[in-house]
Design a protein around this motif. Structure first.
Motif, PDB file in Angstrom:
ATOM      1  N   THR A   1       0.838  -1.196   0.000  1.00 61.71           N
ATOM      2  CA  THR A   1       0.000   0.000   0.000  1.00 61.71           C
ATOM      3  C   THR A   1       0.875   1.249   0.000  1.00 61.71           C
ATOM      4  OG1 THR A   1      -1.719  -1.173   1.229  1.00 61.71           O
ATOM      5  CG2 THR A   1      -1.821   1.234   1.240  1.00 61.71           C
ATOM      6  N   VAL A   2       0.754   2.061  -1.037  1.00 62.97           N
ATOM      7  CA  VAL A   2       1.513   3.308  -1.123  1.00 62.97           C
ATOM      8  C   VAL A   2       0.763   4.374  -0.334  1.00 62.97           C
ATOM      9  CG1 VAL A   2       2.512   5.036  -2.646  1.00 62.97           C
ATOM     10  CG2 VAL A   2       2.389   2.641  -3.392  1.00 62.97           C
TER      11      VAL A   2
ATOM     12  N   ASP B   1       9.432   1.372   3.981  1.00 62.37           N
ATOM     13  CA  ASP B   1       8.375   0.359   4.020  1.00 62.37           C
ATOM     14  C   ASP B   1       8.186  -0.059   5.463  1.00 62.37           C
ATOM     15  OD1 ASP B   1       6.610  -1.874   3.346  1.00 62.37           O
ATOM     16  OD2 ASP B   1       8.328  -3.138   3.856  1.00 62.37           O
ATOM     17  N   VAL B   2       6.951   0.027   5.957  1.00 63.61           N
ATOM     18  CA  VAL B   2       6.632  -0.411   7.313  1.00 63.61           C
ATOM     19  C   VAL B   2       5.793  -1.680   7.215  1.00 63.61           C
ATOM     20  CG1 VAL B   2       5.609   0.193   9.520  1.00 63.61           C
ATOM     21  CG2 VAL B   2       6.655   1.973   8.103  1.00 63.61           C
TER      22      VAL B   2
ATOM     23  N   VAL C   1       6.381   6.588   1.596  1.00 64.63           N
ATOM     24  CA  VAL C   1       6.103   5.645   2.680  1.00 64.63           C
ATOM     25  C   VAL C   1       5.109   4.627   2.147  1.00 64.63           C
ATOM     26  CG1 VAL C   1       5.215   5.316   5.013  1.00 64.63           C
ATOM     27  CG2 VAL C   1       6.484   7.400   4.450  1.00 64.63           C
ATOM     28  N   VAL C   2       5.441   3.347   2.301  1.00 66.44           N
ATOM     29  CA  VAL C   2       4.525   2.280   1.910  1.00 66.44           C
ATOM     30  C   VAL C   2       4.319   1.356   3.101  1.00 66.44           C
ATOM     31  CG1 VAL C   2       5.322   2.392  -0.485  1.00 66.44           C
ATOM     32  CG2 VAL C   2       6.282   0.654   1.045  1.00 66.44           C
TER      33      VAL C   2
ATOM     34  N   VAL D   1      -1.306  -2.211  -5.441  1.00 68.68           N
ATOM     35  CA  VAL D   1      -2.672  -1.677  -5.478  1.00 68.68           C
ATOM     36  C   VAL D   1      -3.359  -1.786  -4.122  1.00 68.68           C
ATOM     37  CG1 VAL D   1      -2.957  -2.143  -7.936  1.00 68.68           C
ATOM     38  CG2 VAL D   1      -3.575  -3.917  -6.274  1.00 68.68           C
ATOM     39  N   GLY D   2      -2.597  -2.089  -3.067  1.00 64.63           N
ATOM     40  CA  GLY D   2      -3.199  -2.303  -1.756  1.00 64.63           C
ATOM     41  C   GLY D   2      -3.875  -1.067  -1.204  1.00 64.63           C
TER      42      GLY D   2
END
Length: 621
Positions: free
Chosen positions: A440-441, A542-543, A561-562, A583-584
């Motif tokens: 997810t972006v 990325d988390v 941040v994704v 596409v999250g």
């Protein structure tokens, strides 16, 4: 391995399970499940019927042999529990190799054939198709195809994909003899500090319901049959609203609360899953506080002990007549090495083990999870405190599932087929694509920071081929897909850093260290160090969101941040480069601060003013 089969005078092949040379009705594959259960049940001794009602942990030998000594977590030698205590439901832990898993399973069924009526074993498992290794909740995929955690499936918002996942997982499970899944988890992720959110489909009751039904149908099919994996849908009536986000595995997390009066939201996924045919349901450990249903005050005892919940709500109001399996170790303390985890007898801690067993039976439960203390129930029946008719009621439900799964007719698996099916390339490819797509972006350039995603892949000509990249917590072979890896941010064109969502480490109780609980705040030192990296070059963070995190301090300096929910390093690189478009959409709100979390009612989905709302997710161009 195949058992010796016989042919009846009518020309019907059957397994002579009791060795009397006659095809008894329970051995006749032509009869209905109801007819076979009705014939077998009166033949069973009390000890055999009681053995059906215990479902404990078992460990497999890595070389395909059964363990004839207590394991790291399992309590007794295999033959002792199967033949001495008449148990035939087991929750398996580590399975590293498909062929050896199938070999072990066949050896276990061969032992079960030696029991008086040859009742076959049912093997269950917690989820084992994703990333989190937690002996109390889930296992990393290893030989199986690897997919995002359930939160990642929720981020994809695709019921057809979830059913496809369930069907693939079903095929892999059946190949090694796993015929019962201790999932789906239908809890709502409304309390962001709670440790069990990774296994849920997020905070929204409608999305959880839609995906939960799709998941169930993937595993069971339209009806339970010889190719199905029976699902244990959990945790009834919804395990998400834990007080202060503490986990009910532990004494300090026993309370479940509804300050927002949203009990109905948490219950909502269960009626459709019952309608879809779930084989079993598991009540949660939690003890409801100040809960009323239809004006009736609910007793403040753990749900597995609660007759108002199991009999009144689940069986009578919702009409569920399948198996009710308790969560693990409600009766006895769990001793592992020199560590002890108290029995989850929340609200009834003062009762003796005999009294606890009686309360669970009276609540309407059929099976004791994580227990093998058959002597307690046998004592209760012999003392007249539990009737044998009540035992028969549960035994009939449990036998019916075994018959529907076809285990009485042939419980064995093909070792060669298991080695081919588990981790099959197309299964792995589908899981890999889901991992990348679920990313997810959350942010991609803002407040003077230029968008940096998608990053051109290193294989491309131009920018990607020349790019120098600094990475943390990203495997070098995966990072090479972004460019030339350098040792210092000052020498890089871009930095990519992977972080786990924050949690407070704990380790005083058995299992505790595997559960991520407590604060969602990153440590100030980490934030300061990341800001220094961002001052040297554009920073992509990325988390890994096994639960929400407070991302507020990262946004002013992170170019992108994704969030991910179970994505390996290569799949993350494919997402960051757009090779597989991410596409999250967020399956839950992300809070602005821990103060906002502390003010938030544990049972309410989402916030009035989140940092990022449920459903947020940018599209890469």
């Amino acid at each position: 391995m195949q058992p010796a089969r016989k042919t009846s005078p009518e020309g019907v092949e059957y397994r002579d399970l009791n060795g009397n040379g006659v095809m008894d009705p329970f051995e006749d594959p032509r009869l209905t499940v109801e007819e076979r259960v009705a014939d077998l049940l009166p033949r069973l001794s009390l000890e055999e019927k009681v053995g059906l009602m215990f479902h404990t942990v078992i460990e497999a030998g890595a070389d395909g042999t059964v363990k004839e000594a207590p394991g790291a977590i399992s309590k007794s030698p295999t033959s002792e529990v199967v033949l001495g205590k008449h148990l035939n439901h087991f929750n398996v832990h580590a399975l590293d190799d498909a062929r050896m898993a199938a070999r072990w399973y066949n050896a276990l069924q061969a032992i079960a054939e030696q029991s008086p009526h040859g009742i076959p074993v049912t093997i269950s498992t917690d989820p084992r198709h994703a990333f989190i290794e937690n002996a109390g909740a889930s296992f990393a995929a290893k030989a199986f195809s690897q997919w995002p955690e359930a939160l990642g499936l929720a981020a994809l918002r695709d019921a057809d994909l979830v059913r496809e996942f369930g069907d693939i997982a079903r095929q892999e499970y059946v190949a090694v003899g796993i015929r019962m899944s201790l999932h789906p988890t239908l809890d709502l992720a409304t309390e962001p500090r709670w440790a069990r959110q990774s296994g849920t489909f997020g905070q929204d009751p409608d999305l959880v319901t839609e995906l939960g039904v799709a998941y169930l149908l993937g595993f069971q099919g339209d009806s339970l049959g010889a190719d199905s994996v029976a699902c244990v849908s959990k945790h009834f009536p919804g395990g998400g609203p834990q007080k202060d986000g503490e986990d009910a595995h532990f004494p300090y997390g026993r309370e479940q609360v509804y300050p927002g009066d949203r009990f109905a939201d948490h219950l909502k996924p269960f009626p459709p899953v019952i309608e879809a045919g779930t084989a079993a349901i598991m009540p949660y450990y939690g003890m409801p506080i100040d809960l009323e249903i239809d004006g009736e005050k609910i007793e403040e005892v753990g749900f597995g002990y609660n007759k108002q919940i199991v009999t009144g709500l689940l069986r009578e109001k919702l009409g569920f007549d399948g198996v009710v399996l308790s969560d693990w170790e409600l009766v006895n303390d769990n001793h592992v090495g020199d560590q002890v985890l108290p029995a989850r007898a929340w609200g009834v801690e003062h009762l003796t083990p005999h009294e606890r067993v009686q309360r669970i039976i009276e609540a309407g439960t059929d099976q004791f999870g994580g227990e093998e203390s058959v002597e307690l129930l046998l004592d209760l029946v012999r003392d007249g405190r539990v009737s044998e008719a009540r035992i028969d009621e549960s035994a009939a439900r449990l036998l019916a599932v075994k018959f529907r799964l076809g285990l009485f007719d042939n419980p064995y698996v093909d070792e060669e087929a298991a080695a081919v099916t588990v981790g099959r390339k197309d299964f792995r490819d589908a899981g890999y694509a889901a991992q990348a797509k679920s990313v997810t972006v959350l942010q991609n350039g803002t407040d003077g920071l230029a968008p940096v995603l998608p990053l051109a892949p290193a294989a491309a000509t131009g920018e990607g081929a020349r790019r120098r990249v600094y990475v943390e917590n990203l495997a070098p072979e995966a990072a090479a897909g972004l460019g030339e890896v350098v040792d210092r941010p000052e020498d890089a064109d871009v930095a990519v850093v992977r972080l786990l969502a924050p949690f407070d480490p704990r380790s005083d109780l058995f299992l505790e260290s595997w559960f991520h609980q407590g604060s969602l705040d990153f440590q100030p030192g980490l934030v300061s160090r990341l800001a220094r990296i961002a001052a040297a070059c554009p920073l992509v963070v990325d988390v890994v969101l096994d639960r929400p995190a407070v991302l507020t301090p990262l946004l002013p300096f992170a170019s992108a941040v994704v969030g991910s929910y179970g994505t390996n390093d290569h799949a993350l690189v494919d997402a960051l480069t757009g090779t597989i478009a991410p596409v999250g959409k967020l399956p839950f709100d992300l809070p602005r601060s821990m103060e906002q979390v502390r003010r938030h009612a544990e049972d309410v989905p989402g916030y009035d003013d989140p940092l990022f709302p449920f459903g947020h997710g940018l599209t890469l161009r």
